[in-house]
Design a protein around this motif. Sequence first.
Motif, PDB file in Angstrom:
ATOM      1  N   ALA A   1      -6.911 -32.920 -18.915  1.00  0.00           N
ATOM      2  CA  ALA A   1      -6.989 -33.376 -20.306  1.00  0.00           C
ATOM      3  C   ALA A   1      -6.364 -34.756 -20.455  1.00  0.00           C
ATOM      4  N   PHE A   2      -5.288 -35.004 -19.703  1.00  0.00           N
ATOM      5  CA  PHE A   2      -4.590 -36.281 -19.815  1.00  0.00           C
ATOM      6  C   PHE A   2      -5.484 -37.454 -19.414  1.00  0.00           C
ATOM      7  N   LYS A   3      -6.366 -37.261 -18.457  1.00  0.00           N
ATOM      8  CA  LYS A   3      -7.201 -38.379 -17.999  1.00  0.00           C
ATOM      9  C   LYS A   3      -8.152 -38.881 -19.085  1.00  0.00           C
ATOM     10  N   GLU A   4      -8.311 -38.088 -20.186  1.00  0.00           N
ATOM     11  CA  GLU A   4      -9.166 -38.498 -21.298  1.00  0.00           C
ATOM     12  C   GLU A   4      -8.364 -39.025 -22.479  1.00  0.00           C
ATOM     13  N   ILE A   5      -7.065 -39.168 -22.316  1.00  0.00           N
ATOM     14  CA  ILE A   5      -6.194 -39.405 -23.469  1.00  0.00           C
ATOM     15  C   ILE A   5      -6.393 -40.772 -24.120  1.00  0.00           C
ATOM     16  N   ALA A   6      -6.877 -41.733 -23.381  1.00  0.00           N
ATOM     17  CA  ALA A   6      -7.090 -43.062 -23.968  1.00  0.00           C
ATOM     18  C   ALA A   6      -8.097 -43.008 -25.118  1.00  0.00           C
ATOM     19  N   GLY A   7      -8.940 -41.987 -25.133  1.00  0.00           N
ATOM     20  CA  GLY A   7      -9.935 -41.853 -26.190  1.00  0.00           C
ATOM     21  C   GLY A   7      -9.470 -41.035 -27.379  1.00  0.00           C
ATOM     22  N   GLY A  36       9.590 -28.980 -26.747  1.00  0.00           N
ATOM     23  CA  GLY A  36       8.252 -29.139 -26.202  1.00  0.00           C
ATOM     24  C   GLY A  36       7.189 -28.815 -27.232  1.00  0.00           C
ATOM     25  N   LEU A  37       6.084 -29.539 -27.190  1.00  0.00           N
ATOM     26  CA  LEU A  37       4.920 -29.245 -28.016  1.00  0.00           C
ATOM     27  C   LEU A  37       3.748 -29.033 -27.077  1.00  0.00           C
ATOM     28  N   PHE A  38       3.180 -27.848 -27.116  1.00  0.00           N
ATOM     29  CA  PHE A  38       2.076 -27.500 -26.227  1.00  0.00           C
ATOM     30  C   PHE A  38       0.883 -27.115 -27.080  1.00  0.00           C
ATOM     31  N   GLY A  39      -0.046 -28.041 -27.249  1.00  0.00           N
ATOM     32  CA  GLY A  39      -1.224 -27.778 -28.054  1.00  0.00           C
ATOM     33  C   GLY A  39      -2.433 -27.477 -27.191  1.00  0.00           C
ATOM     34  N   GLY A  40      -3.411 -26.815 -27.777  1.00  0.00           N
ATOM     35  CA  GLY A  40      -4.620 -26.516 -27.035  1.00  0.00           C
ATOM     36  C   GLY A  40      -5.500 -25.549 -27.793  1.00  0.00           C
ATOM     37  N   THR A  41      -6.665 -25.309 -27.252  1.00  0.00           N
ATOM     38  CA  THR A  41      -7.566 -24.345 -27.860  1.00  0.00           C
ATOM     39  C   THR A  41      -7.051 -22.927 -27.647  1.00  0.00           C
ATOM     40  N   PHE A  42      -6.493 -22.680 -26.448  1.00  0.00           N
ATOM     41  CA  PHE A  42      -5.964 -21.347 -26.097  1.00  0.00           C
ATOM     42  C   PHE A  42      -7.011 -20.268 -26.368  1.00  0.00           C
ATOM     43  N   ASP A  43      -8.161 -20.415 -25.708  1.00  0.00           N
ATOM     44  CA  ASP A  43      -9.285 -19.523 -25.970  1.00  0.00           C
ATOM     45  C   ASP A  43      -9.766 -18.826 -24.696  1.00  0.00           C
ATOM     46  N   PRO A  44      -8.928 -17.920 -24.126  1.00  0.00           N
ATOM     47  CA  PRO A  44      -7.619 -17.462 -24.617  1.00  0.00           C
ATOM     48  C   PRO A  44      -6.467 -18.155 -23.868  1.00  0.00           C
ATOM     49  N   VAL A  78       0.856 -24.579 -30.022  1.00  0.00           N
ATOM     50  CA  VAL A  78       0.095 -24.927 -31.222  1.00  0.00           C
ATOM     51  C   VAL A  78      -1.411 -24.745 -30.994  1.00  0.00           C
ATOM     52  N   PRO A  79      -1.968 -23.595 -31.394  1.00  0.00           N
ATOM     53  CA  PRO A  79      -3.423 -23.434 -31.302  1.00  0.00           C
ATOM     54  C   PRO A  79      -4.102 -24.407 -32.262  1.00  0.00           C
ATOM     55  N   ALA A  80      -5.116 -25.091 -31.778  1.00  0.00           N
ATOM     56  CA  ALA A  80      -5.848 -26.026 -32.636  1.00  0.00           C
ATOM     57  C   ALA A  80      -6.837 -25.274 -33.511  1.00  0.00           C
ATOM     58  N   HIS A  81      -6.960 -25.710 -34.757  1.00  0.00           N
ATOM     59  CA  HIS A  81      -7.968 -25.114 -35.641  1.00  0.00           C
ATOM     60  C   HIS A  81      -9.355 -25.575 -35.195  1.00  0.00           C
ATOM     61  N   ILE A  82      -9.585 -26.893 -35.239  1.00  0.00           N
ATOM     62  CA  ILE A  82     -10.843 -27.471 -34.760  1.00  0.00           C
ATOM     63  C   ILE A  82     -10.499 -28.654 -33.855  1.00  0.00           C
ATOM     64  N   PRO A  83     -10.483 -28.460 -32.544  1.00  0.00           N
ATOM     65  CA  PRO A  83     -10.173 -29.565 -31.625  1.00  0.00           C
ATOM     66  C   PRO A  83     -11.272 -30.621 -31.684  1.00  0.00           C
ATOM     67  N   PRO A  84     -10.930 -31.899 -31.835  1.00  0.00           N
ATOM     68  CA  PRO A  84     -11.947 -32.954 -31.937  1.00  0.00           C
ATOM     69  C   PRO A  84     -12.907 -32.981 -30.750  1.00  0.00           C
ATOM     70  N   HIS A  85     -12.387 -32.718 -29.536  1.00  0.00           N
ATOM     71  CA  HIS A  85     -13.215 -32.840 -28.333  1.00  0.00           C
ATOM     72  C   HIS A  85     -14.072 -31.618 -28.074  1.00  0.00           C
TER      73      HIS A  85
END
Length: 238
Positions: free
Chosen positions: A126-132, A4-12, A36-43
């Motif tokens: 988050a998934f509902k925005e995935i097309a972008g 599994g890969l679980f990415g996100g801001t995790f803040d917190p 996987v905490p994101a360094h700079i999430p695009p969104h």
Amino acid sequence: MNIGLFGGTFDPIHHGHMALARGAQERFNLGCIHFVPAHIPPHKQRHPITSYFHRYAMVALATANHKAFRPSLLEAPVEPALNEIRHKKVKPGPEAGVNYSIDTVRRLKQTLKKSDRLFFLIGIDAFKEIAGWCEAESLFHECEFIVASRPGYYLADVANALPEKLRPKSEITKPFAKQAAKGDLVLSGATVHLLENVHQNISATAIRDAVVAKRPLTKFVDSAVADYIKKTGLYQNR
């Protein structure tokens, strides 16, 4: 092995994240989940986020007692020049260090065996925005998706959120307009598994409000994370 890969801001990172991971691990027999905490999430470039190092530390604390859960440095900050090299398969974002999921997935897959099966964990909001997302169509070719469902979403919503080229025609999805988002959605070029009964109504805003009000945080986060937030003074200023 199923990975599994679980990415996100995790803040917190909070109980909602952990519930999703535990549910996915149990249902899909995941031998390992990379958080996987994101360094700079695009969104979220326009919104201030906590230092990567604090967020990574909290992920490490929250996952410490789970053998199959591993904090990952896949999106750790790097020098701009190195960032361009490591992100050579996608164009650099407008700001050095911006992380794209497609790049993270590709880099993780370079470390896996051909027999490994990769799942991307994500919440339905988050998934509902995935097309972008960057190279969204390619992302579905690289891995399967595990989407944490919740009341109010239907199977048609999931299908219609897919990138345009992978999206079923409206006459196909129409019958699913009132069918709860559960089960599996297997299409040409996309496999989406809906995970039920893991949603917890927890938000970063609620956690920050609790910090400011000096209320206990263990309702929202692991006790070790709560202690870390208190000791470091995170979220005191909103």
